[in-house]
Design a protein around this motif. Sequence first.
Motif, PDB file in Angstrom:
ATOM      1  N   ASP A 259      41.161  33.058  84.244  1.00  0.00           N
ATOM      2  CA  ASP A 259      40.832  31.643  84.087  1.00  0.00           C
ATOM      3  C   ASP A 259      40.471  31.264  82.657  1.00  0.00           C
ATOM      4  O   ASP A 259      40.142  30.113  82.373  1.00  0.00           O
ATOM      5  CB  ASP A 259      39.669  31.274  85.010  1.00  0.00           C
ATOM      6  N   LEU A 260      40.571  32.216  81.721  1.00  0.00           N
ATOM      7  CA  LEU A 260      40.202  31.953  80.328  1.00  0.00           C
ATOM      8  C   LEU A 260      41.434  31.616  79.492  1.00  0.00           C
ATOM      9  O   LEU A 260      42.536  32.087  79.766  1.00  0.00           O
ATOM     10  CB  LEU A 260      39.521  33.184  79.718  1.00  0.00           C
ATOM     11  N   PRO A 261      41.268  30.793  78.440  1.00  0.00           N
ATOM     12  CA  PRO A 261      42.354  30.622  77.476  1.00  0.00           C
ATOM     13  C   PRO A 261      42.776  31.974  76.916  1.00  0.00           C
ATOM     14  O   PRO A 261      41.951  32.899  76.821  1.00  0.00           O
ATOM     15  CB  PRO A 261      41.729  29.747  76.388  1.00  0.00           C
ATOM     16  N   LEU A 262      44.033  32.083  76.535  1.00  0.00           N
ATOM     17  CA  LEU A 262      44.579  33.377  76.145  1.00  0.00           C
ATOM     18  C   LEU A 262      43.756  34.064  75.069  1.00  0.00           C
ATOM     19  O   LEU A 262      43.440  35.267  75.188  1.00  0.00           O
ATOM     20  CB  LEU A 262      46.030  33.209  75.674  1.00  0.00           C
ATOM     21  N   GLU A 263      43.393  33.339  74.010  1.00  0.00           N
ATOM     22  CA  GLU A 263      42.649  33.978  72.925  1.00  0.00           C
ATOM     23  C   GLU A 263      41.273  34.449  73.391  1.00  0.00           C
ATOM     24  O   GLU A 263      40.779  35.497  72.957  1.00  0.00           O
ATOM     25  CB  GLU A 263      42.523  33.034  71.731  1.00  0.00           C
ATOM     26  N   ASP A 264      40.651  33.679  74.285  1.00  0.00           N
ATOM     27  CA  ASP A 264      39.350  34.101  74.823  1.00  0.00           C
ATOM     28  C   ASP A 264      39.514  35.334  75.708  1.00  0.00           C
ATOM     29  O   ASP A 264      38.655  36.234  75.705  1.00  0.00           O
ATOM     30  CB  ASP A 264      38.716  32.958  75.619  1.00  0.00           C
ATOM     31  N   ALA A 265      40.595  35.380  76.466  1.00  0.00           N
ATOM     32  CA  ALA A 265      40.859  36.544  77.310  1.00  0.00           C
ATOM     33  C   ALA A 265      41.079  37.786  76.455  1.00  0.00           C
ATOM     34  O   ALA A 265      40.568  38.874  76.763  1.00  0.00           O
ATOM     35  CB  ALA A 265      42.075  36.277  78.195  1.00  0.00           C
ATOM     36  N   ARG A 266      41.827  37.629  75.375  1.00  0.00           N
ATOM     37  CA  ARG A 266      42.032  38.755  74.468  1.00  0.00           C
ATOM     38  C   ARG A 266      40.703  39.251  73.903  1.00  0.00           C
ATOM     39  O   ARG A 266      40.437  40.461  73.851  1.00  0.00           O
ATOM     40  CB  ARG A 266      42.968  38.346  73.332  1.00  0.00           C
ATOM     41  N   ALA A 267      39.870  38.324  73.481  1.00  0.00           N
ATOM     42  CA  ALA A 267      38.587  38.707  72.885  1.00  0.00           C
ATOM     43  C   ALA A 267      37.712  39.440  73.895  1.00  0.00           C
ATOM     44  O   ALA A 267      37.082  40.457  73.565  1.00  0.00           O
ATOM     45  CB  ALA A 267      37.872  37.469  72.359  1.00  0.00           C
ATOM     46  N   LYS A 268      37.676  38.964  75.125  1.00  0.00           N
ATOM     47  CA  LYS A 268      36.808  39.576  76.133  1.00  0.00           C
ATOM     48  C   LYS A 268      37.282  40.972  76.504  1.00  0.00           C
ATOM     49  O   LYS A 268      36.462  41.859  76.784  1.00  0.00           O
ATOM     50  CB  LYS A 268      36.751  38.699  77.381  1.00  0.00           C
ATOM     51  N   LEU A 269      38.595  41.196  76.491  1.00  0.00           N
ATOM     52  CA  LEU A 269      39.124  42.503  76.879  1.00  0.00           C
ATOM     53  C   LEU A 269      39.358  43.433  75.685  1.00  0.00           C
ATOM     54  O   LEU A 269      39.848  44.548  75.863  1.00  0.00           O
ATOM     55  CB  LEU A 269      40.430  42.329  77.659  1.00  0.00           C
ATOM     56  N   GLY A 270      38.998  42.973  74.497  1.00  0.00           N
ATOM     57  CA  GLY A 270      39.069  43.856  73.331  1.00  0.00           C
ATOM     58  C   GLY A 270      40.409  43.931  72.645  1.00  0.00           C
ATOM     59  O   GLY A 270      40.661  44.864  71.873  1.00  0.00           O
TER      60      GLY A 270
END
Length: 271
Positions: A240-251
């Motif tokens: 449910d996160l924007p792509l860049e936020d998803a990338r940041a959260k998963l490293g």
Amino acid sequence: MDDIPYLLRGVTPVTTESSVLISSSKYLNHPRMRDWMSTITLKRNGSDRPAQAEMYEVVGILNEIQDLDHIEDLFTEERKHNPTLDDWFNQGFQSSYGADDFSDFNEGTLGHIFYRDVIAKNFDLIIYEQPQPKTQYDYFRFRSGQTHDLEHIMTGGDFNYMGELVPAWARITSHFKHFSPELAGELSVLSMFVTLRYTVRTMLHYPQVWPVCQNAVERGMRVGRESGPFFMARYEDVFDLPLEDARAKLGYVGAEYVDTTEPSALWAERT
């Protein structure tokens, strides 16, 4: 000695009583691997043998060649000093989502992009069927199959032939960053063989595509070098996160998307 060309000095003739080809390499000793390797690196592309079929063949070949018990031992040893990996195995998480679970995500989120680029284009969510895992290596491969298409999106690899190089080289580089060299090597064999189709074949037959090919490899390596162990990621937490936020959260770090549609079509001789 002076009569021997410089580059041939030190070569020792080898004799054997064997009536068949034999080598110190288990890969070279395998007849199907020899045929597969020579074919997939030297051939041109054609609609009679799609590239995805070549991957299916090598999975079975590697199952015959690799020492699966040794890989299990390497995983067991790795877990003793890699608590993140040990915890990942202990949790044993498996994704259970289906195609219908992605239609309502907001535009720009990882879930929406996955729906747009994978599900809406009728790609199978499972690349090839695997039984429920019984060993550590089974589980590692099982999860790799479940997350491969997501790794395309997260690493910036387009869903086409040149785009395949990005997640593959991100994987290889990441394995060697986060595991012992011997384990990383065993886990990267499949990715290495799969990418040889694109690198060697491109250089031999489609040199006009080579800059795109090289760039894809470089982009994948960059993600692997700069990112955490993304191969253990749980994507359900970030759909449910924007792509860049998803990338940041998963490293994920260093991802760059490049549209490789046209060069991939040229590579496949579809233009």
